[in-house]
Design a protein around this motif. Structure first.
Motif, PDB file in Angstrom:
ATOM      1  N   ILE A  28      16.663  11.289   7.501  1.00 55.66           N
ATOM      2  CA  ILE A  28      16.149  12.350   8.367  1.00 55.66           C
ATOM      3  C   ILE A  28      16.850  12.350   9.721  1.00 55.66           C
ATOM      4  O   ILE A  28      17.197  13.403  10.263  1.00 55.66           O
ATOM      5  N   ALA A  29      17.079  11.147  10.272  1.00 60.98           N
ATOM      6  CA  ALA A  29      17.755  11.037  11.568  1.00 60.98           C
ATOM      7  C   ALA A  29      19.174  11.579  11.497  1.00 60.98           C
ATOM      8  O   ALA A  29      19.653  12.238  12.426  1.00 60.98           O
ATOM      9  N   ARG A  30      19.847  11.315  10.395  1.00 61.51           N
ATOM     10  CA  ARG A  30      21.223  11.796  10.262  1.00 61.51           C
ATOM     11  C   ARG A  30      21.278  13.303  10.081  1.00 61.51           C
ATOM     12  O   ARG A  30      22.226  13.960  10.512  1.00 61.51           O
ATOM     13  N   ILE A  31      20.246  13.877   9.442  1.00 59.13           N
ATOM     14  CA  ILE A  31      20.222  15.327   9.206  1.00 59.13           C
ATOM     15  C   ILE A  31      19.743  16.088  10.440  1.00 59.13           C
ATOM     16  O   ILE A  31      20.361  17.075  10.874  1.00 59.13           O
ATOM     17  N   ILE A 155      11.713  14.970   3.052  1.00 63.37           N
ATOM     18  CA  ILE A 155      13.117  15.224   2.739  1.00 63.37           C
ATOM     19  C   ILE A 155      13.266  16.532   1.971  1.00 63.37           C
ATOM     20  O   ILE A 155      14.170  17.340   2.244  1.00 63.37           O
ATOM     21  N   LEU A 156      12.366  16.758   1.013  1.00 64.39           N
ATOM     22  CA  LEU A 156      12.418  17.991   0.227  1.00 64.39           C
ATOM     23  C   LEU A 156      12.240  19.215   1.116  1.00 64.39           C
ATOM     24  O   LEU A 156      12.968  20.217   0.978  1.00 64.39           O
ATOM     25  N   LEU A 157      11.303  19.158   2.041  1.00 62.51           N
ATOM     26  CA  LEU A 157      11.037  20.291   2.931  1.00 62.51           C
ATOM     27  C   LEU A 157      12.177  20.495   3.931  1.00 62.51           C
ATOM     28  O   LEU A 157      12.498  21.631   4.301  1.00 62.51           O
ATOM     29  N   ILE A 158      12.800  19.407   4.375  1.00 61.84           N
ATOM     30  CA  ILE A 158      13.948  19.536   5.282  1.00 61.84           C
ATOM     31  C   ILE A 158      15.110  20.209   4.559  1.00 61.84           C
ATOM     32  O   ILE A 158      15.777  21.095   5.111  1.00 61.84           O
ATOM     33  N   ILE A 159      15.340  19.802   3.313  1.00 61.56           N
ATOM     34  CA  ILE A 159      16.396  20.439   2.529  1.00 61.56           C
ATOM     35  C   ILE A 159      16.108  21.927   2.350  1.00 61.56           C
ATOM     36  O   ILE A 159      17.026  22.765   2.354  1.00 61.56           O
ATOM     37  N   ALA A 160      14.807  22.250   2.220  1.00 61.33           N
ATOM     38  CA  ALA A 160      14.411  23.653   2.053  1.00 61.33           C
ATOM     39  C   ALA A 160      14.471  24.438   3.359  1.00 61.33           C
ATOM     40  O   ALA A 160      14.221  25.654   3.368  1.00 61.33           O
ATOM     41  N   GLY A 161      14.793  23.741   4.479  1.00 63.42           N
ATOM     42  CA  GLY A 161      14.975  24.427   5.750  1.00 63.42           C
ATOM     43  C   GLY A 161      13.792  24.419   6.687  1.00 63.42           C
ATOM     44  O   GLY A 161      13.751  25.189   7.652  1.00 63.42           O
ATOM     45  N   SER A 163      12.727  21.813   8.639  1.00 59.32           N
ATOM     46  CA  SER A 163      12.999  21.013   9.830  1.00 59.32           C
ATOM     47  C   SER A 163      11.763  20.228  10.274  1.00 59.32           C
ATOM     48  O   SER A 163      11.151  19.533   9.487  1.00 59.32           O
ATOM     49  N   VAL A 164      11.366  20.357  11.560  1.00 61.26           N
ATOM     50  CA  VAL A 164      10.249  19.580  12.104  1.00 61.26           C
ATOM     51  C   VAL A 164       8.944  19.898  11.383  1.00 61.26           C
ATOM     52  O   VAL A 164       8.117  19.009  11.147  1.00 61.26           O
ATOM     53  N   THR A 165       8.755  21.155  11.002  1.00 66.80           N
ATOM     54  CA  THR A 165       7.545  21.536  10.275  1.00 66.80           C
ATOM     55  C   THR A 165       7.411  20.739   8.982  1.00 66.80           C
ATOM     56  O   THR A 165       6.318  20.312   8.599  1.00 66.80           O
ATOM     57  N   GLY A 166       8.531  20.497   8.314  1.00 63.84           N
ATOM     58  CA  GLY A 166       8.522  19.708   7.101  1.00 63.84           C
ATOM     59  C   GLY A 166       8.081  18.277   7.336  1.00 63.84           C
ATOM     60  O   GLY A 166       7.421  17.661   6.487  1.00 63.84           O
ATOM     61  N   LEU A 167       8.431  17.722   8.505  1.00 63.73           N
ATOM     62  CA  LEU A 167       7.993  16.371   8.846  1.00 63.73           C
ATOM     63  C   LEU A 167       6.475  16.295   8.947  1.00 63.73           C
ATOM     64  O   LEU A 167       5.847  15.351   8.458  1.00 63.73           O
ATOM     65  N   PHE A 168       5.865  17.300   9.569  1.00 67.74           N
ATOM     66  CA  PHE A 168       4.411  17.305   9.746  1.00 67.74           C
ATOM     67  C   PHE A 168       3.684  17.484   8.415  1.00 67.74           C
ATOM     68  O   PHE A 168       2.731  16.759   8.113  1.00 67.74           O
ATOM     69  N   ILE A 169       4.123  18.447   7.620  1.00 66.24           N
ATOM     70  CA  ILE A 169       3.458  18.719   6.340  1.00 66.24           C
ATOM     71  C   ILE A 169       3.574  17.513   5.409  1.00 66.24           C
ATOM     72  O   ILE A 169       2.599  17.094   4.772  1.00 66.24           O
ATOM     73  N   GLY A 170       4.771  16.945   5.318  1.00 68.32           N
ATOM     74  CA  GLY A 170       4.972  15.786   4.460  1.00 68.32           C
ATOM     75  C   GLY A 170       4.147  14.599   4.894  1.00 68.32           C
ATOM     76  O   GLY A 170       3.608  13.850   4.067  1.00 68.32           O
ATOM     77  N   HIS A 171       4.025  14.403   6.200  1.00 69.54           N
ATOM     78  CA  HIS A 171       3.241  13.281   6.734  1.00 69.54           C
ATOM     79  C   HIS A 171       1.778  13.414   6.332  1.00 69.54           C
ATOM     80  O   HIS A 171       1.166  12.444   5.847  1.00 69.54           O
ATOM     81  N   ALA A 172       1.205  14.599   6.526  1.00 67.21           N
ATOM     82  CA  ALA A 172      -0.203  14.813   6.193  1.00 67.21           C
ATOM     83  C   ALA A 172      -0.444  14.666   4.692  1.00 67.21           C
ATOM     84  O   ALA A 172      -1.418  14.031   4.263  1.00 67.21           O
TER      85      ALA A 172
END
Length: 482
Positions: A28-31, A155-161, A163-172
Motif C-alpha cells: 500500500i505504501a509503495r502504491i 488492496i483489492l479496493l485500491i486496485i479498483a481505484g 485509494s484512501v476510501t478503500g483503506l477505511f472500508i477494508g479496515h472496517a
C-alpha cells in the motif's frame, strides 16, 4: 493446555497476522505513498480515542469479572449493553461535529469513523470476553483472519481505484468479520446468557471506575503522538512515523501474548488464594517480556534504514524515530506485565495511579517535545512516559508481592543480542563490500533470518532456563507449567 503453549499459539497467530499486515502495508505504501497513509492513520488515531468514550473501562471490567468464573453470562450481557449505549452517544457526537472532524483530518471521514468505531467496540467486547474465558489462543487465531481480510480488501479496493476510501472500508470489514466469528465462539463457551441484575452493573462499574484511565493510557501510548503530530507536521511525515511505529509494535507481539495469557490465570489464583500466589507468574512474565524486543533493538539500530526502505524511498528518514520507538516498546513490554499483575490481583486503584501518571507525563511531554523537536520529540515523549509508568508499576507490585527480578535471564538475552548484532553487522558489511546482493529486500530478509537464528541458538546455549522452557512447551515435552 499449558500456559506456555497458549502463549505460543497466541504469539504465532499474531506473528502471522503481523506478517500479513507488514506485506500489505509495504504494498500500500509503495502504491499510495506516505501522505494517504498519514490520513488513514490519523483517522485511526481519532477512532482509538473515541473508543475510550465507547468503553469507559468496561471492556477490561468485563474480562476481569468473567475471569472470576461466576455468573459469566450476566456480566457479558451487562457489558455489551453498556458499551452499546456509549456507542450511540459517540456516534451522535460525530454526526454533530462532522464539519470539524473532516477539517482536522483533511478528508470527508465521519461516516467511516462511525463504521470503524462500531467494529472496534464490538471487537473490544468480544476479545475481552474471550480473554476472561481463558480463550486467549482462540482470540490469537482470529487475528490473522482479521488482518488477512482487511489487507485483501484494502488492496483489492485500491486496485479498483478507491485509494484512501478503500483503506477505511477494508479496515472496517476485516474487524467486523472477526467480531462475527468471535461472537460465535463466545456464545458456544459461555454457560448461559442471563438477564443481568443491578449488582452485575454495579460490580462492572466498581472495576471500570478505575480501569477507564487504563484505556486512555493505552490509546495515548499508541496514538497520542500521532494526534499531536497532526497539528505540527505534514500528513506524509505522519505516514512515515506510523510505519516506524508499526515496525516497533511487531517486536512487541510476544510480550502482549504473555500478558493476555497470564492475566486470567493471575486473576483466578488471586481470587482463590491471595496475591502472593502469583509471584511465580510475575517472574515468568518479566523473564520473557523482552524476549523479542531486546534483540529487536539491536536489529533495528543496525537495519532500521534498510527495513524502512522496503516501504518506499521516502521512508528511511524515519530510522532514528524507529530506534526510539523500539526502546519505548521495550520499556512498555515490561511495564505491561506489571500493570496486568495489578489488574489480575484486583488492585485497579493502583493501576489507576500508574495510568494517571502516564497520561499526564505523555500529554505534557508530547505537546512540549513535538513543538520543539517534531516527530523525534514525539518518539522520545512516548519512551520517557513509558519509563515513568514502569517505575511506578514496579514499586507498587513489589509492595504487594515478593518476587525476584530475573536479571540473569535478561542479561543472557542481552548477551545473545550482542552476538546477533555482531553477525548482523558483519553480514551487512560483507554484502555491501562484495556487492553480492543489490536487492535490498532479499538482503534484509536473509540478514533477519540469520540474525534471528543466531540469537535463539545463542540464548539456548547461554540460558538453562530457556532450554527448560522450550522442553516443557514442545508438543512432545513433559507436562509442566510455562
Amino acid at each position: 493446555m499449558r500456559l506456555g503453549q497458549i502463549s505460543s499459539i497466541h504469539f504465532v497467530s499474531n506473528l502471522f497476522a503481523s506478517v500479513l499486515g507488514f506485506v500489505a502495508t509495504v504494498y500500500i505504501a509503495r502504491i499510495l505513498g506516505a501522505e494517504p497513509l498519514g490520513t488513514y492513520h490519523l483517522s485511526l488515531g481519532l477512532v482509538s480515542w473515541l473508543s475510550i468514550v465507547g468503553t469507559m473501562g468496561f471492556s477490561e471490567a468485563i474480562s476481569k469479572r468473567i475471569s472470576e468464573g461466576e455468573e459469566q453470562g450476566a456480566y457479558a450481557v451487562a457489558g455489551v449493553s453498556i458499551v452499546a449505549g456509549f456507542f450511540v452517544i459517540v456516534a451522535i457526537f460525530l454526526v454533530v461535529a462532522r464539519e470539524y472532524v473532516n477539517a482536522y483530518v483533511g478528508f470527508s471521514v465521519t461516516g467511516f469513523l462511525i463504521l470503524i468505531l462500531l467494529a472496534v467496540l464490538g471487537f473490544s467486547v468480544v476479545s475481552n470476553i474471550l480473554r476472561g474465558l481463558s480463550l486467549v489462543h482462540i482470540y490469537g487465531i482470529l487475528m490473522p483472519i482479521k488482518v488477512g481480510a482487511r489487507s485483501f480488501l484494502q488492496i483489492l479496493l485500491i486496485i479498483a481505484g478507491f485509494s484512501v476510501t478503500g483503506l477505511f472500508i477494508g479496515h472496517a470489514a476485516g474487524i467486523i468479520l472477526v467480531v462475527v466469528v468471535g461472537s460465535y465462539v463466545v456464545l458456544r463457551n459461555l454457560p448461559t446468557l442471563t438477564r443481568p441484575k443491578r449488582r452485575h452493573f454495579k460490580n462492572l462499574i466498581e472495576f471500570a471506575k478505575y480501569s477507564w484511565l487504563g484505556d486512555i493510557r493505552g490509546r495515548m501510548f499508541n496514538y497520542m503522538d500521532v494526534i499531536i503530530l497532526g497539528f505540527f507536521v505534514s500528513q506524509a511525515l505522519i505516514g512515515i512515523y506510523s510505519v516506524a511505529w508499526s515496525v516497533s509494535q511487531f517486536l512487541a507481539i510476544f510480550s502482549g501474548s504473555i500478558t493476555n495469557t497470564l492475566f486470567p490465570e493471575m486473576s483466578r489464583l488471586s481470587s482463590e488464594e491471595d496475591p502472593s500466589a502469583v509471584s511465580g507468574l510475575v517472574e515468568t512474565s518479566l523473564t520473557y517480556g523482552g524476549l523479542f524486543l531486546i534483540p529487536g533493538l539491536f536489529g533495528g539500530t543496525l537495519l532500521g534504514e534498510r527495513i524502512l526502505r522496503l516501504y518506499g524511498p521516502e521512508f528511511p528518514q524515519g530510522a532514528t524515530v524507529l530506534v526510539i520507538l523500539i526502546i519505548a516498546n521495550l520499556i512498555q513490554g515490561y511495564q505491561q506485565q506489571l500493570l496486568s499483575t495489578l489488574s489480575g490481583i484486583d488492585r485497579p486503584d493502583l493501576t489507576f495511579r500508574v495510568n494517571g501518571a502516564f497520561v499526564v507525563a505523555n500529554l505534557l511531554l508530547n505537546v512540549g517535545l513535538v513543538y520543539l523537536y517534531g516527530w523525534v520529540g514525539a518518539a522520545v515523549a512516548t519512551a520517557i512516559s513509558a519509563g515513568i509508568s514502569y517505575v511506578l508499576s514496579y514499586l507498587y507490585v513489589r509492595s504487594i508481592i515478593d518476587f525476584s527480578f530475573p536479571s540473569a535471564e535478561i542479561a543472557y538475552q542481552v548477551g545473545a543480542s550482542i552476538i546477533m548484532g555482531c553477525v548482523v553487522y558483519g553480514g551487512i558489511r560483507f554484502g555491501e563490500e562484495f556487492m553480492l546482493l543489490q536487492n535490498n529486500t532479499i538482503l534484509v530478509t536473509i540478514i533477519i533470518i540469520v540474525g534471528a537464528s543466531t540469537y535463539f541458538v545463542s540464548l539456548t546455549i547461554l540460558s538453562a532456563e530457556f532450554r527448560k522452557t522450550i522442553a516443557r512447551n514442545l508438543p512432545l515435552g513433559s507436562l509442566g507449567s510455562f
